[in-house]
Design a protein around this motif. Structure first.
Motif, PDB file in Angstrom:
ATOM      1  N   ALA A  18       0.831  -1.207   0.000  1.00 23.90           N
ATOM      2  CA  ALA A  18       0.000   0.000   0.000  1.00 23.90           C
ATOM      3  C   ALA A  18       0.864   1.255   0.000  1.00 23.90           C
ATOM      4  N   ILE A  19       1.894   1.268   0.847  1.00 28.62           N
ATOM      5  CA  ILE A  19       2.814   2.417   0.875  1.00 28.62           C
ATOM      6  C   ILE A  19       3.542   2.540  -0.459  1.00 28.62           C
ATOM      7  N   GLY A  20       3.981   1.394  -0.994  1.00 33.30           N
ATOM      8  CA  GLY A  20       4.693   1.419  -2.261  1.00 33.30           C
ATOM      9  C   GLY A  20       3.849   1.966  -3.393  1.00 33.30           C
ATOM     10  N   SER A  23      14.159   0.354 -14.402  1.00 29.80           N
ATOM     11  CA  SER A  23      13.097  -0.118 -15.282  1.00 29.80           C
ATOM     12  C   SER A  23      13.557  -1.337 -16.073  1.00 29.80           C
ATOM     13  N   ARG A  24      12.598  -2.159 -16.495  1.00 31.87           N
ATOM     14  CA  ARG A  24      12.878  -3.320 -17.324  1.00 31.87           C
ATOM     15  C   ARG A  24      11.744  -3.477 -18.328  1.00 31.87           C
ATOM     16  N   GLY A  25      12.112  -3.684 -19.589  1.00 29.51           N
ATOM     17  CA  GLY A  25      11.108  -3.842 -20.622  1.00 29.51           C
ATOM     18  C   GLY A  25      10.219  -2.628 -20.778  1.00 29.51           C
ATOM     19  N   GLY A  26      10.756  -1.448 -20.496  1.00 29.20           N
ATOM     20  CA  GLY A  26       9.972  -0.224 -20.592  1.00 29.20           C
ATOM     21  C   GLY A  26       9.031   0.016 -19.434  1.00 29.20           C
ATOM     22  N   MET A  27       9.076  -0.852 -18.412  1.00 28.57           N
ATOM     23  CA  MET A  27       8.208  -0.715 -17.240  1.00 28.57           C
ATOM     24  C   MET A  27       9.021  -0.252 -16.036  1.00 28.57           C
ATOM     25  N   THR A  28       8.439   0.630 -15.256  1.00 30.81           N
ATOM     26  CA  THR A  28       9.105   1.159 -14.074  1.00 30.81           C
ATOM     27  C   THR A  28       8.914   0.217 -12.885  1.00 30.81           C
ATOM     28  N   ALA A  29       9.965   0.006 -12.157  1.00 32.74           N
ATOM     29  CA  ALA A  29       9.903  -0.878 -10.998  1.00 32.74           C
ATOM     30  C   ALA A  29       9.430  -0.119  -9.766  1.00 32.74           C
ATOM     31  N   MET A  30       8.619  -0.777  -8.944  1.00 29.16           N
ATOM     32  CA  MET A  30       8.208  -0.189  -7.667  1.00 29.16           C
ATOM     33  C   MET A  30       9.347  -0.357  -6.667  1.00 29.16           C
ATOM     34  N   THR A  31       9.678   0.693  -5.967  1.00 26.49           N
ATOM     35  CA  THR A  31      10.835   0.690  -5.066  1.00 26.49           C
ATOM     36  C   THR A  31      10.447   0.984  -3.632  1.00 26.49           C
ATOM     37  N   ALA A  32       9.758   2.105  -3.420  1.00 25.27           N
ATOM     38  CA  ALA A  32       9.435   2.557  -2.069  1.00 25.27           C
ATOM     39  C   ALA A  32       8.537   1.538  -1.371  1.00 25.27           C
ATOM     40  N   PRO A  33       8.641   1.466  -0.041  1.00 23.02           N
ATOM     41  CA  PRO A  33       9.343   2.352   0.879  1.00 23.02           C
ATOM     42  C   PRO A  33      10.825   2.030   1.056  1.00 23.02           C
TER      43      PRO A  33
END
Length: 338
Positions: free
Chosen positions: A23-25, A51-61
């Motif tokens: 949820a925070i992410g 990013s991979r394959g043009g998609m952004t990776a979720m990082t936070a928190p």
């Protein structure tokens, strides 16, 4: 000192964490770039925002998607363990494990994507009963099916990135590949004790740039040069093999196997569901983090090392305190009085 109720607290915290983390992410994933910049690792600029394959990776928190993926795989192990010990119900398992799988896919990391099903398979497969092994295959099949069908595009992006970075024969100078090849060569050349501490693959060899990197020509490889030593610490086992040789790597591997076996013995022998869940979850999480160590210095990073060690220590200490004390020999008491 660890007490019995701590087992329940740790397992409950691990099971409840994935929905909260996701949820925070998600909130921070959708936030403006200035807000995301507070959390993200500066290396994101070098790796195109992870990013991979043009998609952004979720990082936070967390500051790196690798940490996010590992944390959710870690918690997923405890959700499966708590359900197998009958400490939680199917609804709680579904919520916790579903959030874990969603976050792993959102992180776009390959290690937790493989590590969680592998940890479940190894954990249940180590049981002596045929029913446990069938259960393991079933749970693993469900996890793999979910990952393959629910987010096919993300799985394909992760696989394509792995092929491009590790299996492409035209990129033999990739930093991690070179570290593995060099670590193996150092282990053979300096058998059985290695080249010495602080000389290869660790923080000290980066802080005081080791002459070994010049000797093997690694100082000209991007990420391993003294000007840009970003990937020197990207592997664990080549680092151990290079610095302490086959003797050192055997001792480290043996210690991890003994810890895993001890935790599995607690799971098999104990009657308390929360203690069984704690021990089994810790054993599966150890399998997952060993897989992480193939391409990350997890046993030398504070977050990974302490979080992995804490439930293992708690389970083993609590179980030891619960063992019945051997009755005293009345003859020894009488002899002492005389």
């Amino acid at each position: 000192p660890w007490v019995q109720s701590d087992a329940r607290r740790i397992v409950r915290a691990a099971v409840a964490a994935p929905p909260i983390i996701v949820a925070i992410g998600l909130l921070l994933w959708l936030a403006p770039n200035d807000v995301q910049g507070v959390f993200i690792d500066p290396a994101a600029v070098l790796e195109e925002g992870f990013s991979r394959g043009g998609m952004t990776a979720m990082t936070a928190p967390f500051s790196h998607p690798g940490q996010l993926g590992w944390a959710l795989a870690f918690c997923g192990c405890f959700a499966v363990a708590a359900f197998s010990a009958r400490a939680i119900g199917a609804a709680v398992l579904g919520t916790s494990l579903g959030a874990s799988l969603f976050g792993i896919l959102a992180s776009l990391r390959r290690k937790p994507l493989i590590g969680l099903p592998l940890a479940v398979l190894v954990g249940f497969g180590a049981g002596l009963k045929r029913k446990q092994r069938i259960y393991a295959l079933g749970v693993t099949a469900v996890l793999v099916a979910f990952l393959s069908l629910a987010a096919r595009s993300r799985v394909e992006a992760i696989v394509a990135d792995t092929t491009a970075n590790y299996l492409d024969p035209y990129t033999p100078t990739a930093a991690r590949t070179m570290l593995y090849l060099t670590g193996w060569d150092i282990g053979a050349k300096h058998f059985p004790l290695g080249a010495g501490f602080g000389r290869f693959g660790g923080y000290v060899s980066q802080l005081r740039y080791s002459p070994i990197y010049d000797e093997y020509g690694l100082s000209t490889t991007y990420g391993l040069s003294p000007e840009a030593p970003y990937y020197i610490q990207d592997t664990y086992w080549p680092h151990i093999l290079g610095e302490s040789g086959w003797l050192g790597i055997t001792l480290v591997a043996g210690m991890l196997v003994l810890l895993w076996r001890s935790a599995m013995q607690v799971w098999a022998r104990e009657a308390d569901p929360w203690l069984r869940a704690l021990a089994f979850g810790a054993a599966m999480a150890l399998v997952e983090v060993v897989l992480e160590s193939a391409a990350a210095p997890v046993f030398e990073g504070t977050l990974f090392a302490y979080v992995t060690a804490l439930p293992l220590a708690a389970a083993l200490v609590i179980q030891k305190r619960q063992l019945p004390k051997a009755p005293r020999d009345p003859r020894s008491t009488a002899t002492g009085q005389q």
